[in-house]
Design a protein around this motif. Structure first.
Motif, short mmCIF file in Angstrom:
data_model
loop_
_atom_site.label_atom_id
_atom_site.label_comp_id
_atom_site.label_asym_id
_atom_site.label_seq_id
_atom_site.Cartn_x
_atom_site.Cartn_y
_atom_site.Cartn_z
N TYR A 134 64.76 28.92 26.47
CA TYR A 134 65.90 29.84 26.59
C TYR A 134 66.05 30.37 28.02
CZ TYR A 134 65.44 29.39 21.60
OH TYR A 134 65.35 28.87 20.33
N GLY A 189 68.38 29.47 30.26
CA GLY A 189 69.72 29.36 30.81
C GLY A 189 70.12 27.96 31.24
N PRO A 221 71.08 30.51 23.71
CA PRO A 221 71.09 31.86 24.30
C PRO A 221 70.09 31.94 25.46
CG PRO A 221 70.01 31.86 22.15
CD PRO A 221 70.53 30.48 22.37
N ASP A 248 67.75 39.46 24.59
CA ASP A 248 68.82 38.48 24.70
C ASP A 248 69.74 38.95 25.82
OD1 ASP A 248 71.11 36.92 24.48
OD2 ASP A 248 71.08 36.91 22.29
N THR A 292 72.10 36.91 27.20
CA THR A 292 73.16 35.91 27.26
C THR A 292 74.47 36.50 27.76
OG1 THR A 292 72.10 34.78 25.40
CG2 THR A 292 74.34 34.10 25.95
N LYS A 326 75.28 36.17 31.44
CA LYS A 326 75.11 34.79 31.90
C LYS A 326 75.40 34.62 33.39
CE LYS A 326 75.94 31.18 29.29
NZ LYS A 326 76.63 30.21 28.45
#
Length: 137
Positions: free
Chosen positions: A45, A47, A53, A64, A66, A69
């Motif tokens: 996770y 990216g 996510p 989290d 996300t 981003k």
């Protein structure tokens, strides 16, 4: 001066990312067990996969990020912090590769207090963490 700027930017971006969540939540027992990640699982996770996510961990608590981003995604400014427990880096407000670890050995009292205040600001009291790193992973 650069460290202070990184601190302010990092705190602002983490606050924006986590503050967008619904603030009207009330404590209720978790309907499903808290998710546990190994360090290897968390690496997925980071990216680099558009459809996954983006997670980062601090003191074993997985967040989290996300929604941020543009800050934490692939090739973004703070991407080095995601997909791992970056406790030391957050405490030191550092993106140095040597600081991208959960190890807090040798941190100053000021850095430890900064770390605790950041965590306190971004976690809700009486609400269980939705995900944590497995001890020893």
């Amino acid at each position: 001066m650069e460290t202070a700027r990184i601190f302010v930017l990092f705190t602002l971006f983490l606050w924006i990312t986590l503050a967008e969540e619904d603030q009207t939540l009330k404590f209720k027992p978790a309907s499903k067990p808290v998710r546990l990640f190994t360090a290897e699982e968390l690496r997925k996770y980071d990216g680099s996969e558009e459809d996954l996510p983006i997670y980062m961990a601090v003191k074993g608590v997985v967040f989290d990020v996300t929604k941020g981003k543009e800050f934490y995604g692939k090739d973004a400014s703070y991407n080095a912090l995601v997909g791992k427990d970056s406790t030391r880096a957050v405490a030191k407000m550092s993106l140095d590769p040597d600081d991208l670890t959960s190890d807090t050995t040798g941190l100053t009292q000021e850095q430890l207090e900064s770390l605790d205040s950041i965590l306190k600001a971004h976690t809700r009291p009486n609400t269980p963490s939705w995900a944590t790193l497995r001890p020893g992973s």
